[in-house]
Scaffold this motif. Sequence first.
Motif, PDB file in Angstrom:
ATOM      1  N   GLY A   1     -22.877   3.565 -17.848  1.00  0.00           N
ATOM      2  CA  GLY A   1     -23.843   2.726 -17.076  1.00  0.00           C
ATOM      3  C   GLY A   1     -23.028   2.378 -15.164  1.00  0.00           C
ATOM      4  O   GLY A   1     -23.751   1.814 -14.921  1.00  0.00           O
ATOM      5  N   LYS A   2     -21.948   2.812 -14.934  1.00  0.00           N
ATOM      6  CA  LYS A   2     -21.537   2.740 -13.742  1.00  0.00           C
ATOM      7  C   LYS A   2     -21.422   3.409 -12.372  1.00  0.00           C
ATOM      8  O   LYS A   2     -21.611   4.701 -13.501  1.00  0.00           O
ATOM      9  CB  LYS A   2     -20.165   2.091 -13.994  1.00  0.00           C
ATOM     10  CG  LYS A   2     -20.080   0.634 -14.811  1.00  0.00           C
ATOM     11  CD  LYS A   2     -18.837  -0.298 -15.283  1.00  0.00           C
ATOM     12  CE  LYS A   2     -19.341  -1.037 -14.946  1.00  0.00           C
ATOM     13  NZ  LYS A   2     -17.588  -2.078 -15.509  1.00  0.00           N
ATOM     14  N   GLU A   3     -21.244   3.316 -11.176  1.00  0.00           N
ATOM     15  CA  GLU A   3     -21.129   4.378 -10.327  1.00  0.00           C
ATOM     16  C   GLU A   3     -20.208   4.809 -10.451  1.00  0.00           C
ATOM     17  O   GLU A   3     -19.117   4.156 -10.761  1.00  0.00           O
ATOM     18  CB  GLU A   3     -21.626   3.802  -8.923  1.00  0.00           C
ATOM     19  CG  GLU A   3     -22.864   3.539  -9.077  1.00  0.00           C
ATOM     20  CD  GLU A   3     -22.817   3.409  -6.848  1.00  0.00           C
ATOM     21  OE1 GLU A   3     -24.530   3.279  -7.226  1.00  0.00           O
ATOM     22  OE2 GLU A   3     -22.919   3.435  -7.165  1.00  0.00           O
ATOM     23  N   ARG A   4     -20.187   6.469  -9.767  1.00  0.00           N
ATOM     24  CA  ARG A   4     -18.505   7.024 -10.220  1.00  0.00           C
ATOM     25  C   ARG A   4     -17.646   6.152  -8.780  1.00  0.00           C
ATOM     26  O   ARG A   4     -17.659   6.055  -7.569  1.00  0.00           O
ATOM     27  CB  ARG A   4     -18.764   8.365  -9.312  1.00  0.00           C
ATOM     28  CG  ARG A   4     -16.891   9.047 -10.210  1.00  0.00           C
ATOM     29  CD  ARG A   4     -17.285  10.825 -10.721  1.00  0.00           C
ATOM     30  NE  ARG A   4     -18.174  11.341  -9.202  1.00  0.00           N
ATOM     31  CZ  ARG A   4     -18.384  12.478  -8.716  1.00  0.00           C
ATOM     32  NH1 ARG A   4     -18.237  13.201 -10.519  1.00  0.00           N
ATOM     33  NH2 ARG A   4     -19.590  13.478  -8.345  1.00  0.00           N
ATOM     34  N   GLU A   5     -16.567   6.030  -9.356  1.00  0.00           N
ATOM     35  CA  GLU A   5     -15.156   5.246  -8.402  1.00  0.00           C
ATOM     36  C   GLU A   5     -14.478   6.146  -7.605  1.00  0.00           C
ATOM     37  O   GLU A   5     -13.932   6.242  -8.687  1.00  0.00           O
ATOM     38  CB  GLU A   5     -15.074   3.516  -8.551  1.00  0.00           C
ATOM     39  CG  GLU A   5     -14.512   3.483  -9.483  1.00  0.00           C
ATOM     40  CD  GLU A   5     -13.818   2.257  -9.587  1.00  0.00           C
ATOM     41  OE1 GLU A   5     -13.779   2.032  -9.024  1.00  0.00           O
ATOM     42  OE2 GLU A   5     -12.869   2.323 -11.177  1.00  0.00           O
ATOM     43  N   GLY A   6     -13.750   5.910  -6.772  1.00  0.00           N
ATOM     44  CA  GLY A   6     -11.877   6.390  -6.676  1.00  0.00           C
ATOM     45  C   GLY A   6     -11.293   5.584  -6.699  1.00  0.00           C
ATOM     46  O   GLY A   6     -11.044   4.278  -6.623  1.00  0.00           O
ATOM     47  N   VAL A   7      -9.912   6.488  -7.267  1.00  0.00           N
ATOM     48  CA  VAL A   7      -9.370   5.805  -8.099  1.00  0.00           C
ATOM     49  C   VAL A   7      -7.972   5.214  -7.073  1.00  0.00           C
ATOM     50  O   VAL A   7      -7.450   4.817  -6.923  1.00  0.00           O
ATOM     51  CB  VAL A   7      -8.783   6.402  -9.772  1.00  0.00           C
ATOM     52  CG1 VAL A   7      -8.124   5.637 -10.074  1.00  0.00           C
ATOM     53  CG2 VAL A   7     -10.303   5.791 -10.335  1.00  0.00           C
ATOM     54  N   ALA A   8      -7.816   7.095  -7.271  1.00  0.00           N
ATOM     55  CA  ALA A   8      -6.445   7.185  -6.134  1.00  0.00           C
ATOM     56  C   ALA A   8      -6.745   8.677  -5.617  1.00  0.00           C
ATOM     57  O   ALA A   8      -7.682   9.081  -5.407  1.00  0.00           O
ATOM     58  CB  ALA A   8      -5.311   7.119  -7.299  1.00  0.00           C
ATOM     59  N   ALA A   9      -5.853   8.749  -4.142  1.00  0.00           N
ATOM     60  CA  ALA A   9      -6.228   9.697  -3.706  1.00  0.00           C
ATOM     61  C   ALA A   9      -4.939  10.344  -2.794  1.00  0.00           C
ATOM     62  O   ALA A   9      -4.086   9.374  -2.347  1.00  0.00           O
ATOM     63  CB  ALA A   9      -6.684  10.101  -2.509  1.00  0.00           C
ATOM     64  N   ILE A  10      -4.021  11.165  -2.834  1.00  0.00           N
ATOM     65  CA  ILE A  10      -3.050  11.935  -1.951  1.00  0.00           C
ATOM     66  C   ILE A  10      -3.422  12.593  -1.110  1.00  0.00           C
ATOM     67  O   ILE A  10      -4.374  13.672  -1.387  1.00  0.00           O
ATOM     68  CB  ILE A  10      -1.721  12.222  -3.369  1.00  0.00           C
ATOM     69  CG1 ILE A  10      -0.930  12.572  -2.142  1.00  0.00           C
ATOM     70  CG2 ILE A  10      -3.488  13.553  -3.913  1.00  0.00           C
ATOM     71  CD1 ILE A  10      -0.047  12.715  -3.115  1.00  0.00           C
ATOM     72  N   ASN A  11      -2.693  12.719   0.080  1.00  0.00           N
ATOM     73  CA  ASN A  11      -2.923  14.030   1.503  1.00  0.00           C
ATOM     74  C   ASN A  11      -2.558  14.465   1.630  1.00  0.00           C
ATOM     75  O   ASN A  11      -1.623  15.014   0.837  1.00  0.00           O
ATOM     76  CB  ASN A  11      -3.728  12.748   2.777  1.00  0.00           C
ATOM     77  CG  ASN A  11      -2.149  12.478   3.267  1.00  0.00           C
ATOM     78  OD1 ASN A  11      -1.191  12.530   2.770  1.00  0.00           O
ATOM     79  ND2 ASN A  11      -1.846  11.429   4.138  1.00  0.00           N
TER      80      ASN A  11
END
Length: 125
Positions: A42-52
């Motif tokens: 029931g929720k939108e996808r969200e960014g949790v963590a990222a690494i460049n």
Amino acid sequence: HVQLVESGGGSVQAGGSLRLSCAASGYTYSSYCMGWFRQAPGKEREGVAAINDGGRTAYVDSVKGRFTLSRDNLKNSLYLQMNSLKPEDTAVYYCAAGRPRRAGYLSLGEHAYDFWGQGTQVTVS
């Protein structure tokens, strides 16, 4: 052919830990921005963590201090260590890869990612 395969999901009690892994193939892994996203029912996808490509990381506020993201460029793998899990962390977690836009590019936005895995379920009770 880019392929991202997640593993490590499962069910855990609140306060427990899980380690998600993402195995990447089919592209120059080390140059891509990598991220974990999640989508709860029931929720939108969200960014949790990222690494460049340089190893710099970014986290959504709700997981700071609990989740740790790392990458192993020799193994073409991405890891998300999740500690002190909460019921609100319950979601399907997706690994994503973003083509290099510019040196040091880092983003938690979906628009920055071009390839996605199939997802792995994490359930915290």
